[in-house]
Design a protein around this motif. Structure first.
Motif, mmCIF file in Angstrom:
data_model
loop_
_atom_site.group_PDB
_atom_site.id
_atom_site.type_symbol
_atom_site.label_atom_id
_atom_site.label_comp_id
_atom_site.label_asym_id
_atom_site.label_seq_id
_atom_site.Cartn_x
_atom_site.Cartn_y
_atom_site.Cartn_z
ATOM 1 N N GLN A 1 0.804 -1.302 0.003
ATOM 2 C CA GLN A 1 -0.159 0.183 -0.084
ATOM 3 C C GLN A 1 0.973 1.402 -0.137
ATOM 4 O OE1 GLN A 1 -2.800 0.246 3.329
ATOM 5 N NE2 GLN A 1 -4.035 1.972 2.201
ATOM 6 N N ASP B 1 4.654 3.355 -4.006
ATOM 7 C CA ASP B 1 4.225 4.283 -5.216
ATOM 8 C C ASP B 1 4.399 3.707 -6.345
ATOM 9 O OD1 ASP B 1 3.337 6.007 -3.220
ATOM 10 O OD2 ASP B 1 4.946 7.150 -3.316
ATOM 11 N N THR C 1 4.334 0.928 -9.111
ATOM 12 C CA THR C 1 3.681 -0.291 -9.293
ATOM 13 C C THR C 1 4.645 -1.365 -9.795
ATOM 14 O OG1 THR C 1 2.898 0.229 -11.575
ATOM 15 C CG2 THR C 1 1.431 0.657 -10.020
ATOM 16 N N HIS D 1 -4.746 -10.836 -1.145
ATOM 17 C CA HIS D 1 -3.826 -9.804 -0.988
ATOM 18 C C HIS D 1 -3.399 -9.312 -2.519
ATOM 19 C CE1 HIS D 1 -3.548 -9.101 3.224
ATOM 20 N NE2 HIS D 1 -3.881 -10.509 3.346
ATOM 21 N N VAL E 1 -6.023 -7.739 -4.996
ATOM 22 C CA VAL E 1 -6.159 -6.428 -4.691
ATOM 23 C C VAL E 1 -5.085 -5.313 -5.114
ATOM 24 C CG1 VAL E 1 -6.731 -4.684 -2.746
ATOM 25 C CG2 VAL E 1 -7.799 -6.852 -2.557
ATOM 26 N N ALA E 2 -4.055 -5.944 -4.761
ATOM 27 C CA ALA E 2 -2.718 -5.083 -5.172
ATOM 28 C C ALA E 2 -2.525 -4.900 -6.587
ATOM 29 C CB ALA E 2 -1.400 -5.767 -4.405
ATOM 30 N N ALA F 1 -5.105 -5.125 -8.877
ATOM 31 C CA ALA F 1 -6.085 -4.455 -9.467
ATOM 32 C C ALA F 1 -5.606 -2.707 -9.130
ATOM 33 C CB ALA F 1 -7.305 -4.714 -8.537
ATOM 34 N N ASN F 2 -5.321 -2.630 -7.917
ATOM 35 C CA ASN F 2 -4.941 -1.002 -7.536
ATOM 36 C C ASN F 2 -3.707 -0.842 -8.788
ATOM 37 O OD1 ASN F 2 -6.426 -0.929 -5.671
ATOM 38 N ND2 ASN F 2 -5.175 -1.370 -4.060
ATOM 39 N N ALA F 3 -2.706 -1.808 -8.973
ATOM 40 C CA ALA F 3 -1.867 -1.122 -9.923
ATOM 41 C C ALA F 3 -2.194 -1.006 -11.334
ATOM 42 C CB ALA F 3 -0.805 -2.417 -9.888
ATOM 43 N N GLN F 4 -3.089 -1.947 -11.687
ATOM 44 C CA GLN F 4 -3.825 -1.794 -12.963
ATOM 45 C C GLN F 4 -4.430 0.036 -13.096
ATOM 46 O OE1 GLN F 4 -6.384 -5.416 -13.623
ATOM 47 N NE2 GLN F 4 -4.739 -5.738 -15.231
ATOM 48 N N LYS F 5 -5.224 0.091 -12.036
ATOM 49 C CA LYS F 5 -5.862 1.229 -11.987
ATOM 50 C C LYS F 5 -4.967 2.412 -11.955
ATOM 51 C CE LYS F 5 -10.014 -0.314 -9.233
ATOM 52 N NZ LYS F 5 -10.678 -0.341 -8.063
ATOM 53 N N ALA F 6 -3.768 2.308 -11.218
ATOM 54 C CA ALA F 6 -2.834 3.184 -11.243
ATOM 55 C C ALA F 6 -2.203 3.407 -12.688
ATOM 56 C CB ALA F 6 -1.717 3.010 -10.211
#
Length: 248
Positions: A38, A41, A43, A175, A178-179, A181-186
């Protein structure tokens, strides 16, 4: 006569019988990993750390990677801990068979105990064995239509993965999903910002060249995009790169 030692033993189960200590240690490790991911920064660095942690935490694992399947055909490896994952995924793409092209779309977990005895994908298992992958454990991270993301783990020994590996792996994959998915969004956000900046540069060129307002410059770019049936970003990129709008 009462046996106090027996009652004491019953009242305080050992770590071996209850699994409290290993479970607590695993929970702490996963919690630490989640906080690290989290706070990261970058990815690429985050996903590298995710895969390295999977290799360290999941019993029986020697190597790992994140595999991405496009259109149920093209398999690519990312963030591999060695060359092995990339080589195995290349075999899946070449042969059109393997865990990520079959079972991983339908199952949350796919396990190969021994490539030498694997019958589901005979050509793939033979080639993977030649490369040095004796066992494989795959966890589905996401499925979007015909596209798939999976955490793939490899062992150089037969039957290295067991039920414990699967159980811990499933916790870890939660985990990881989720990580990832967040990386893809970023990454999507980064691409969106880059496109916005590129379109802004193209608008600036038109505004200066023809002395027009920003809204008019944007309509010019949009009209060319529609007439040429190409994305607005491509029109802007061509103008910024060459100084000219796309020709008919």
């Amino acid at each position: 006569m009462r046996d106090d030692s027996h009652d004491s033993a019953r009242g305080k189960p050992s770590a071996e019988s209850a699994g409290d200590v290993p479970d607590q240690a695993l929970a702490e490790s996963l919690g630490t990993l989640a906080r690290q991911l989290q706070s990261e920064d970058d990815t690429e660095t985050m996903l590298d750390e995710l895969v390295r942690s999977a290799v360290a935490l999941i019993p029986g694992t020697d190597e790992g990677s994140i595999s991405v399947v496009l259109a149920r055909r093209e398999v690519s490896s990312y963030h591999g801990t060695s060359a092995l994952p990339n080589q195995v995924d290349a075999v899946q793409s070449e042969l059109g068979e393997g865990p990520c092209l079959d079972a991983a779309f339908e199952q949350q977990t796919v396990r190969v105990d021994d490539m030498a005895a694997e019958q589901r994908w005979p050509r793939f298992s033979r080639r993977a064995l030649e490369l040095g992958a004796r066992g494989m454990l795959a966890f589905q991270l996401y499925v979007e239509g015909d596209n798939l993301g999976a955490l793939n783990l490899y062992s150089r020994r037969a039957r290295a993965f067991d039920d414990e590996s699967e159980q811990i792996g499933l916790l870890f994959a939660t985990h990881a999903a989720v990580a990832f998915a967040n990386a893809q969004k970023a990454d999507q956000l980064g691409r969106a910002i880059a496109s916005r900046d590129l379109i802004g540069q193209a608008k600036g060129i038109l505004m200066e060249r023809f002395q027009i307002e920003a809204a008019v410059a944007f309509r010019v770019l949009s009209r060319v995009s529609q007439q040429r049936n190409v994305k607005l970003r491509e029109v802007a990129e061509e103008l910024v790169r060459t100084g000219h709008l796309m020709e008919s």
